[in-house]
Each structure stands twice: as C-alpha cells, then as structure tokens.
Design a protein around this motif. Structure first.
Motif, PDB file in Angstrom:
ATOM      1  N   ASN A   5      -1.252  -5.457  82.376  1.00 13.44           N
ATOM      2  CA  ASN A   5      -1.353  -4.066  82.794  1.00 13.44           C
ATOM      3  C   ASN A   5      -1.560  -4.027  84.296  1.00 13.44           C
ATOM      4  N   ASN A   6      -0.475  -3.627  84.977  1.00 16.62           N
ATOM      5  CA  ASN A   6      -0.562  -3.572  86.432  1.00 16.62           C
ATOM      6  C   ASN A   6      -0.615  -2.149  86.956  1.00 16.62           C
ATOM      7  N   SER A   7      -0.564  -1.187  86.037  1.00 15.63           N
ATOM      8  CA  SER A   7      -0.498   0.199  86.495  1.00 15.63           C
ATOM      9  C   SER A   7      -1.762   1.006  86.155  1.00 15.63           C
ATOM     10  N   HIS A   8      -2.809   0.365  85.561  1.00 15.92           N
ATOM     11  CA  HIS A   8      -4.006   1.106  85.172  1.00 15.92           C
ATOM     12  C   HIS A   8      -4.821   1.476  86.414  1.00 15.92           C
ATOM     13  N   ASP A   9      -5.186   2.726  86.515  1.00 17.59           N
ATOM     14  CA  ASP A   9      -5.954   3.210  87.662  1.00 17.59           C
ATOM     15  C   ASP A   9      -7.445   3.178  87.295  1.00 17.59           C
ATOM     16  N   PRO A  10      -8.262   2.382  88.012  1.00 16.26           N
ATOM     17  CA  PRO A  10      -9.693   2.268  87.656  1.00 16.26           C
ATOM     18  C   PRO A  10     -10.451   3.574  87.789  1.00 16.26           C
ATOM     19  N   VAL A  11      -9.928   4.469  88.596  1.00 14.94           N
ATOM     20  CA  VAL A  11     -10.632   5.736  88.759  1.00 14.94           C
ATOM     21  C   VAL A  11     -10.618   6.513  87.458  1.00 14.94           C
ATOM     22  N   GLU A  12      -9.540   6.250  86.644  1.00 15.10           N
ATOM     23  CA  GLU A  12      -9.452   6.958  85.377  1.00 15.10           C
ATOM     24  C   GLU A  12     -10.504   6.472  84.381  1.00 15.10           C
ATOM     25  N   ALA A  13     -11.084   5.235  84.535  1.00 11.64           N
ATOM     26  CA  ALA A  13     -12.172   4.742  83.671  1.00 11.64           C
ATOM     27  C   ALA A  13     -13.468   5.360  84.193  1.00 11.64           C
ATOM     28  N   HIS A  14     -13.923   6.386  83.478  1.00 15.19           N
ATOM     29  CA  HIS A  14     -15.057   7.173  83.970  1.00 15.19           C
ATOM     30  C   HIS A  14     -16.293   6.305  84.236  1.00 15.19           C
ATOM     31  N   LEU A  16     -16.496   3.384  85.228  1.00 17.15           N
ATOM     32  CA  LEU A  16     -16.364   2.508  86.396  1.00 17.15           C
ATOM     33  C   LEU A  16     -16.198   3.296  87.685  1.00 17.15           C
ATOM     34  N   ASN A  17     -16.269   4.596  87.583  1.00 19.19           N
ATOM     35  CA  ASN A  17     -16.173   5.449  88.760  1.00 19.19           C
ATOM     36  C   ASN A  17     -17.337   5.140  89.693  1.00 19.19           C
ATOM     37  N   PRO A  18     -17.085   4.978  90.994  1.00 16.54           N
ATOM     38  CA  PRO A  18     -18.176   4.651  91.932  1.00 16.54           C
ATOM     39  C   PRO A  18     -19.343   5.608  91.850  1.00 16.54           C
ATOM     40  N   ASP A  19     -19.084   6.886  91.708  1.00 20.26           N
ATOM     41  CA  ASP A  19     -20.179   7.860  91.613  1.00 20.26           C
ATOM     42  C   ASP A  19     -20.962   7.681  90.315  1.00 20.26           C
ATOM     43  N   GLU A  20     -20.253   7.353  89.230  1.00 21.21           N
ATOM     44  CA  GLU A  20     -20.932   7.169  87.936  1.00 21.21           C
ATOM     45  C   GLU A  20     -21.784   5.902  87.945  1.00 21.21           C
ATOM     46  N   VAL A  21     -21.238   4.830  88.569  1.00 16.12           N
ATOM     47  CA  VAL A  21     -22.017   3.595  88.679  1.00 16.12           C
ATOM     48  C   VAL A  21     -23.270   3.837  89.531  1.00 16.12           C
ATOM     49  N   ALA A  22     -23.105   4.578  90.616  1.00 16.15           N
ATOM     50  CA  ALA A  22     -24.253   4.888  91.473  1.00 16.15           C
ATOM     51  C   ALA A  22     -25.289   5.729  90.726  1.00 16.15           C
TER      52      ALA A  22
END
Length: 372
Positions: A5-14, A16-22
């Motif tokens: 899978n080379n087209s998966h956008d990590p931002v779409e994984a809620h 793993l979102n930087p704001d959610e991790v923070a």
C-alpha cells in the motif's frame, strides 16, 4: 500477490493524527501528575500505557501505513509513549519516597522504650518502712540484732520478768507450740521482739546498743487495726550512766527523722514487766500539729483531733531482766523501747485498714514503688 500500500494517507488514520497523538499524550501526562498514590498510579498506567491504552492501539495502526509514512508516525507515537513512560517512572519514585517517609512516621517504633513481659514488682512497704526505721537508729550507732520467731518461753516471758500467772502467758494472747503427743513443748510464737533483748545481752558484753526489727504473733482477730501477725522494732541500750533522758533523746531523733522536724514527743506513765519506770510514747500529730484540738471546724482524721499519736512503749530496764542476762546492775543500766512497724506505716502513708497490708494485693504494694 498483492502490491504494498503506497497510497494510504496517514492523516486519514485518526489515531495517528499529530493533534490526536498530542491530545492522548497530554491526557496521559495529566493523569500521571494527578495520581496521589501508588494504587492510583497503577490504574493510570493500565489506562494510558497498557496494551489497550489509546497510544498502544494507535501504535498497532502503524503497520497498515505505506513505508514512507511509517517512520514519521512511529517517531511521533513512540516519542509520546517514551515521555509517558518516563513520567510514570518519575511519579512512581516520588510516590514511593512519600510512602516511605510516611511509614517512618506512622509506623515508627521507639527502640529505647523499655518492655518487660512480666509486670514489674515492688517490695512490700512494711519491709521498706522497717528498713528506714532501722537505718535511723543505725545512724545513731546502733547495730541490728535478730532472734527466732519460735521462741523458748524462758526468753519470751521468764527472763523478761513475766510471772507464771501473768495474763499475757494465757492462751488468749499467746500461740503455744504443741509438743509430741500434745505435751507442753516450752515453745511459743514470740509475742513481742523483746526476747531479742535477752539474747543480745547474753551474746554481747556491755555496752550494748541494738535494734531488732521482726515479726511477732498474738491471738488477735484480723480487723482494720489488728492482726495476729504484726511487726515491731525493738531497741535496747545498756551502758554505764544510762538514764531516761537518753531514751527521750533517741525517741525524739527518730520522730523528727521519720515524720518531720520540730515534732514534739511526750511520755505517759505505763507498765511493762521488763521496764521500771515504764511509759507510753506519744508524738505530736504531724498533720495538724495540735491545731485541731478544740476546733470543730478543722477536725484531724490522723489524730482524731487529740493532737497526739501513740507510737510505742518504753522504759528503763528492770534490774531483774539485766540480772537474768548476767549484767552487773551495780555498774550498768539501760533502757528499751518497742515501736509498731504497721502503726508507723499507717501514720506515715495514711493506710487506714490492716487488711491492705496482709491480703497480698499487688495494687497496694505497687503504689509504694521500689526502693533500692
């Protein structure tokens, strides 16, 4: 075979979102800081660092990311988890230190505190009072003499000028020791400590200065002021030129050292077979000092408002007693006295009932403590 899978956008994984991790990191750090006990911290660890914690679940989603996104997401989630782990360690160390300090205070044991599984005892007050009385006379130059409690009638009566028909020799006053087959043994339980006078004179050459504390026996009923077994302190002086004035002076010294300075003494005529003249000795009441006499508003329980307390008997040695002991009455004279030890204890410490002295209640004895 499926392609990576080379087209998966990590931002779409809620998760793993930087704001959610923070947010998850901040929530965990606040929970760690708010934990006030090790038990609470354990619950916070399970909730924010356990296998089912939000960051642990987010970490599982990294495996579904394309290779290019995994490194960035892993660095972000791993960094948050490390910070939380360090915060846990720091907070745990703080709480353990607080617990240890609290335990030192709450569970402190004073290792210097004495502990005796066996209750501490005390000497009987009659013993300590007798020794104190004896010490007073020893300080005046007397020595201590002793005699048997089972005594020959000759020492107890005959040598002390008690005639064969004297009332004190009857069964009403004396415990006689029965011989084999009920025969007369010639032995009695001594009725006073006066036999020690005769024994001391027979054992020593004049001059003689002795005191003899000891147990005596009479057929009295036990009540508040009487006992069939009681104690006396006998005193004897035999020397050249001895007079009644010397006796008066010795009694005065005893009274002042035992009960207090300045107390007066007096002698009242009396009768004893072994002394002539004989006297009863009174001392001024050490509580009211005579002030209660004739004053109904200030009664004294110690002397019954009479102003005087009887403490014993005394007198000049009867020449017959000195002769029976082999003393030259042309050269020597003497005097003797007898003081009640129970009576002295009752006066000195306010003991009202003889039962307290003989019934063996440790609470009575312990109240006087231990004297060495």
């Amino acid at each position: 075979m499926s392609a990576p899978n080379n087209s998966h956008d990590p931002v779409e994984a809620h998760a793993l979102n930087p704001d959610e991790v923070a947010r998850m990191r901040a929530e965990a750090m606040e929970a760690v800081a708010a934990a006030n006990s090790l038990d609470q911290l354990k619950e916070v660890r399970i909730a924010h660092a356990g296998d089912r914690s939000p960051l642990a679940l987010a970490n599982r989603e990294i495996g579904g990311l394309p290779p290019a996104a995994k490194a960035d997401a892993g660095k972000r989630v791993g960094g948050a988890r490390r910070e939380i782990s360090e915060a846990f360690k720091t907070r745990q160390a703080e709480l353990e230190e607080e617990r240890d300090a609290r335990v030192l205070v709450e569970e402190a044991v004073d290792v210097t505190l004495s502990f005796d599984p066996i209750p501490r005892g005390a000497r009987h007050p009659l013993t300590t009072v007798a020794e104190r009385m004896t010490d007073i006379f020893v300080g005046m130059g007397f020595e201590v003499a002793e005699g048997p409690e089972v005594e020959a009638e000759w020492y107890n009566f005959d040598a002390l000028n008690f005639l064969p028909d004297h009332p004190a020799r009857s069964m009403q006053d004396t415990f006689f020791v029965e011989g084999p087959g009920g025969a007369h043994s010639g032995l009695v339980l001594r009725t006073h400590t006066s036999p020690v006078q005769v024994r001391a004179l027979l054992d020593r050459d004049a001059p003689v200065y002795v005191v003899a504390p000891g147990k005596t026996f009479r057929t009295d009923e036990l009540d508040a002021t009487h006992s069939p077994v009681f104690h006396q302190l006998e005193g004897l002086v035999v020397d050249e030129g001895i007079t009644l004035a010397h006796l008066r002076g010795a009694i005065q010294v005893f009274v002042e050292r035992m009960f207090g300075e300045g107390l007066r003494t007096r002698m009242r005529p009396s009768y004893f077979p072994f002394t002539e003249p004989s006297a009863e000795v009174d001392m001024e009441c050490f509580v009211c000092r005579g002030a209660s006499v004739g004053d109904p508003d200030a009664p004294c329980r110690t002397c019954s408002s009479e102003g005087w307390i009887e403490i014993g008997g005394c007198g000049v040695m009867n020449p017959r007693v000195l002769t029976a002991a082999g003393v030259d009455t042309e050269r020597y004279s003497g005097w003797a006295f007898g003081l009640g030890i129970e009576r002295t204890l009752m006066f000195a410490h306010g003991v009202k009932d003889m039962h307290d002295m003989v019934e063996g209640d440790v609470r009575f004895t312990a109240a006087f403590g231990m004297e060495i």
